[in-house]
Write a protein that holds these residues in place. Structure first.
Motif, mmCIF file in Angstrom:
data_model
loop_
_atom_site.group_PDB
_atom_site.id
_atom_site.type_symbol
_atom_site.label_atom_id
_atom_site.label_comp_id
_atom_site.label_asym_id
_atom_site.label_seq_id
_atom_site.Cartn_x
_atom_site.Cartn_y
_atom_site.Cartn_z
ATOM 1 N N ASP A 155 7.212 -1.009 -14.752
ATOM 2 C CA ASP A 155 8.248 -1.563 -15.622
ATOM 3 C C ASP A 155 9.660 -1.442 -15.059
ATOM 4 O OD1 ASP A 155 6.265 -2.090 -17.570
ATOM 5 O OD2 ASP A 155 6.377 -0.010 -18.264
ATOM 6 N N THR A 156 9.826 -0.839 -13.898
ATOM 7 C CA THR A 156 11.165 -0.661 -13.347
ATOM 8 C C THR A 156 11.232 -1.164 -11.912
ATOM 9 O OG1 THR A 156 10.676 1.585 -12.586
ATOM 10 C CG2 THR A 156 11.637 1.356 -14.785
ATOM 11 N N GLN A 157 12.407 -1.660 -11.542
ATOM 12 C CA GLN A 157 12.612 -2.159 -10.180
ATOM 13 C C GLN A 157 14.074 -1.993 -9.800
ATOM 14 O OE1 GLN A 157 12.364 -6.565 -8.877
ATOM 15 N NE2 GLN A 157 10.406 -5.708 -8.205
ATOM 16 N N TRP A 158 14.305 -1.622 -8.526
ATOM 17 C CA TRP A 158 15.653 -1.447 -8.007
ATOM 18 C C TRP A 158 15.798 -2.218 -6.699
ATOM 19 C CZ3 TRP A 158 19.432 1.057 -10.676
ATOM 20 C CH2 TRP A 158 19.018 1.862 -11.740
ATOM 21 N N THR A 159 16.971 -2.852 -6.519
ATOM 22 C CA THR A 159 17.277 -3.569 -5.280
ATOM 23 C C THR A 159 18.630 -3.114 -4.755
ATOM 24 O OG1 THR A 159 16.017 -5.537 -5.919
ATOM 25 C CG2 THR A 159 17.694 -5.817 -4.224
ATOM 26 N N LEU A 160 18.646 -2.714 -3.492
ATOM 27 C CA LEU A 160 19.874 -2.334 -2.799
ATOM 28 C C LEU A 160 20.129 -3.365 -1.714
ATOM 29 C CD1 LEU A 160 22.126 -0.185 -2.283
ATOM 30 C CD2 LEU A 160 20.545 0.872 -0.643
ATOM 31 N N GLY A 161 21.301 -3.964 -1.738
ATOM 32 C CA GLY A 161 21.641 -4.995 -0.759
ATOM 33 C C GLY A 161 23.020 -4.795 -0.180
ATOM 34 N N TRP A 162 23.216 -5.320 1.018
ATOM 35 C CA TRP A 162 24.510 -5.218 1.700
ATOM 36 C C TRP A 162 24.843 -6.597 2.262
ATOM 37 C CZ3 TRP A 162 25.736 -0.962 5.929
ATOM 38 C CH2 TRP A 162 27.131 -0.858 6.067
ATOM 39 N N GLN A 163 25.862 -7.218 1.708
ATOM 40 C CA GLN A 163 26.251 -8.577 2.079
ATOM 41 C C GLN A 163 27.452 -8.563 3.010
ATOM 42 O OE1 GLN A 163 28.171 -10.838 -0.969
ATOM 43 N NE2 GLN A 163 27.670 -12.807 -0.063
ATOM 44 N N PHE A 164 27.364 -9.371 4.075
ATOM 45 C CA PHE A 164 28.472 -9.578 5.004
ATOM 46 C C PHE A 164 28.844 -11.055 4.944
ATOM 47 C CE2 PHE A 164 25.788 -6.148 6.391
ATOM 48 C CZ PHE A 164 26.668 -5.135 6.730
ATOM 49 N N ALA A 165 30.139 -11.353 4.788
ATOM 50 C CA ALA A 165 30.543 -12.730 4.530
ATOM 51 C C ALA A 165 31.717 -13.145 5.407
ATOM 52 C CB ALA A 165 30.915 -12.908 3.055
ATOM 53 N N TRP A 166 31.601 -14.359 5.959
ATOM 54 C CA TRP A 166 32.638 -14.990 6.755
ATOM 55 C C TRP A 166 32.859 -16.415 6.258
ATOM 56 C CZ3 TRP A 166 28.437 -12.386 8.513
ATOM 57 C CH2 TRP A 166 28.619 -11.284 9.353
ATOM 58 N N LYS A 167 34.042 -16.922 6.533
ATOM 59 C CA LYS A 167 34.247 -18.364 6.366
ATOM 60 C C LYS A 167 33.455 -19.114 7.437
ATOM 61 C CE LYS A 167 39.112 -18.558 4.870
ATOM 62 N NZ LYS A 167 40.420 -19.118 5.307
ATOM 63 N N ASP A 221 0.808 -1.221 0.000
ATOM 64 C CA ASP A 221 0.000 0.000 0.000
ATOM 65 C C ASP A 221 0.842 1.272 0.000
ATOM 66 O OD1 ASP A 221 -2.294 -1.536 0.053
ATOM 67 O OD2 ASP A 221 -2.378 -1.569 2.252
ATOM 68 N N MET A 222 2.148 1.142 0.127
ATOM 69 C CA MET A 222 3.014 2.316 0.140
ATOM 70 C C MET A 222 3.502 2.635 -1.268
ATOM 71 S SD MET A 222 5.317 1.663 3.572
ATOM 72 C CE MET A 222 6.277 3.156 3.243
ATOM 73 N N ALA A 223 3.936 3.859 -1.465
ATOM 74 C CA ALA A 223 4.502 4.251 -2.749
ATOM 75 C C ALA A 223 5.718 3.390 -3.063
ATOM 76 C CB ALA A 223 4.899 5.728 -2.707
ATOM 77 N N PRO A 232 20.898 -8.052 4.183
ATOM 78 C CA PRO A 232 19.640 -7.306 4.159
ATOM 79 C C PRO A 232 19.468 -6.628 2.801
ATOM 80 C CG PRO A 232 21.285 -6.126 5.423
ATOM 81 C CD PRO A 232 21.917 -7.421 5.037
ATOM 82 N N GLU A 233 18.198 -6.505 2.374
ATOM 83 C CA GLU A 233 17.903 -5.937 1.064
ATOM 84 C C GLU A 233 16.682 -5.031 1.122
ATOM 85 O OE1 GLU A 233 19.388 -9.206 -2.266
ATOM 86 O OE2 GLU A 233 17.271 -9.121 -1.693
ATOM 87 N N LEU A 234 16.667 -4.032 0.248
ATOM 88 C CA LEU A 234 15.502 -3.188 0.032
ATOM 89 C C LEU A 234 15.219 -3.164 -1.461
ATOM 90 C CD1 LEU A 234 13.337 -1.059 0.774
ATOM 91 C CD2 LEU A 234 15.148 0.678 0.516
ATOM 92 N N THR A 235 13.993 -3.558 -1.829
ATOM 93 C CA THR A 235 13.566 -3.537 -3.231
ATOM 94 C C THR A 235 12.407 -2.573 -3.386
ATOM 95 O OG1 THR A 235 14.239 -5.842 -3.572
ATOM 96 C CG2 THR A 235 12.674 -4.922 -5.144
ATOM 97 N N VAL A 236 12.491 -1.706 -4.398
ATOM 98 C CA VAL A 236 11.411 -0.762 -4.682
ATOM 99 C C VAL A 236 11.016 -0.893 -6.147
ATOM 100 C CG1 VAL A 236 12.051 0.880 -2.886
ATOM 101 C CG2 VAL A 236 13.039 1.108 -5.168
ATOM 102 N N THR A 237 9.747 -0.588 -6.435
ATOM 103 C CA THR A 237 9.200 -0.671 -7.789
ATOM 104 C C THR A 237 8.590 0.693 -8.128
ATOM 105 O OG1 THR A 237 8.707 -3.006 -7.365
ATOM 106 C CG2 THR A 237 7.691 -2.016 -9.306
ATOM 107 N N PRO A 238 9.403 1.634 -8.632
ATOM 108 C CA PRO A 238 8.892 2.979 -8.916
ATOM 109 C C PRO A 238 7.771 3.007 -9.939
ATOM 110 C CG PRO A 238 11.291 2.948 -8.889
ATOM 111 C CD PRO A 238 10.841 1.528 -8.860
ATOM 112 N N THR A 239 7.867 2.136 -10.961
ATOM 113 C CA THR A 239 6.819 2.016 -11.961
ATOM 114 C C THR A 239 6.581 0.546 -12.220
ATOM 115 O OG1 THR A 239 8.255 1.945 -13.917
ATOM 116 C CG2 THR A 239 7.673 4.131 -13.057
#
Length: 430
Positions: free
Chosen positions: A341-353, A278-280, A332-339
């Motif tokens: 036909d368009t979509q953007w995903t911003l993610g930040w990965q932390f990795a260990w052995k 329901d959000m923009a 963690p990730e944030l995905t937005v769908t401005p229209t």
């Protein structure tokens, strides 16, 4: 002759794309009075990469290259129960230092070619075919690379309608070669098993996958050494959607033999999120977490490194810098769908052995350890990624992928460095 063939392949891909502007949606299809139908389709893709540096700078420098792919398919169906599908692919690359990689270049070759029979909910398919299962964590199509993964062999399925399906497979992966019509099954690697994707009415919206897969290769390579590898993978996947929530969780246990020792490995992968419809821009907040086991002691004769076998190449991001082996990952990730036909995903990965004694593994599959990383610190590093897609028309899609990986002590102690990644993609589907 080979160089001319490869240039023709690239020109064919590029030539198809502007000509296709006049094409109709969904390919070309014709149905005949006797119930026979023929469907023709095509895809073309141009994808450019920039790595600065390649493989974290360990034995490599900066590199930028472009991949060209064209695929053309014909799907013939007749007599209600029969199907024959053929898909021809041509592939090329320009600019890669040291020449093309193993899945970069090939003259015209059959990517898929199979005969299928179906009746009363039973399907038999024999020949060369793609076969992604589930979330493609262990069997995918390798779409991030130029030549997708296909297999030669038999696939049999029992269709259960809305309740799902059960598949049995006995296949070998296709070994791609650079010439024309010279691809062949890799006789050093085998894959077989049963995969059940179930959607019981009483458990909705929860869906369940359960499977057993057998895998063998003659020359497995891990930080503890090389040897003949045989392993069983027993997996279960819980996934579904309910309201704004979505979930996708998978657990796999592996046992078998490696050389003269045993295999005991496992992985747990989760991808859960909530969409604020329901959000923009309908934002989705998600969290991915993975643990893929590593080897505790390279000298005890027991291999504990997880092998994902044939996963999708961009397992964690399109940069494909890390493979799911000896890894703990939080993203963690944030995905937005401005229209629409368009979509953007911003993610930040932390990795260990997972295990310090084991190495850090990289793609492409089969995953291999980076030299000198066995025994280094557990902290691999963190990666910030941005992915965007634009569906220009029903046939055309453009994508942009950016990533910056900041190397941690586990990489730096072996000579690794920070890495920047850029990829642009233009793809046509008809």
């Amino acid at each position: 002759m080979s160089r001319v063939l490869h240039r023709q392949a690239a020109l064919l891909v590029l030539g198809l794309m502007p000509a296709s502007l006049l094409a109709a949606d969904g390919g070309w299809q014709r149905e005949y009075d006797n119930g026979t139908s023929l469907t023709l389709g095509a895809t073309a893709r141009v994808r450019s990469f920039s790595y600065s540096p390649v493989r974290f700078g360990m034995g490599a420098t900066d590199d930028g290259f472009t991949l060209y792919r064209g695929q053309f398919s014909a799907d013939l169906r007749w007599a209600e129960h029969w199907q024959a599908l053929a898909e021809l692919g041509v592939y090329d690359q320009t600019g890669r230092k040291g020449g093309p990689g193993g899945s970069d270049r090939s003259g015209p070759d059959l990517h898929q070619a199979y005969l299928a029979w179906n009746s009363s909910g039973h399907v038999l398919r024999l020949g060369r075919q793609e076969m992604p299962f589930g979330s493609s964590r262990v069997i995918g199509v390798r779409d991030g690379q130029n030549i997708r993964q296909s297999f030669d062999g038999l696939r049999a399925a029992r269709l259960l309608g809305e309740r799902g399906r059960i598949d049995a497979i006995a296949v070998r992966p296709v070994e791609t070669r650079s010439g024309g019509f010279d691809d062949r099954p890799d006789h050093d690697v085998g894959l077989w098993g049963i995969y059940a994707a179930l959607a019981p009415a009483g458990s909705a919206p929860l869906k369940l996958d359960v499977y057993w897969l057998g895998y063998q290769r003659e020359a497995g390579r891990f930080a503890m050494g090389s040897g003949r590898e045989y392993r069983n993978s027993f997996g279960t996947r819980l996934h579904g959607k309910d309201g704004g929530w979505d979930w996708n969780n998978e657990l796999i246990w592996q046992n078998g033999r490696f050389g003269d020792g045993d295999v005991r490995a496992w992985t747990l992968s989760t991808d859960n999120g909530y969409t604020f419809a329901d959000m923009a821009w309908a934002p989705r907040l998600g969290l991915k977490a993975d643990v893929a086991s590593g080897d505790r002691d390279p000298h005890d004769g027991r291999l504990q490194t997880f092998n994902a076998m044939f996963p999708r190449a961009p397992y964690f991001s399109e940069s494909s810098l890390l493979a799911p082996a000896n890894l703990i990952d939080l993203q963690p990730e944030l995905t937005v769908t401005p229209t629409q036909d368009t979509q953007w995903t911003l993610g930040w990965q932390f990795a260990w052995k997972h295990r310090r004694a084991d190495g850090i593994y990289t793609t492409p599959t089969p995953a291999v350890p980076l030299a000198g990383t066995a025994g280094t610190a557990r902290w691999i590093g963190h990666q910030l990624k941005l992915q965007g897609s634009w569906q220009i028309t029903p046939q055309w899609e453009a994508r942009l992928d950016l990533a910056h990986f900041q190397a941690g002590a586990g990489l730096r102690q072996a000579g690794g460095r920070d890495t920047d990644f850029v990829a642009t993609t233009l793809e046509f589907t008809w």
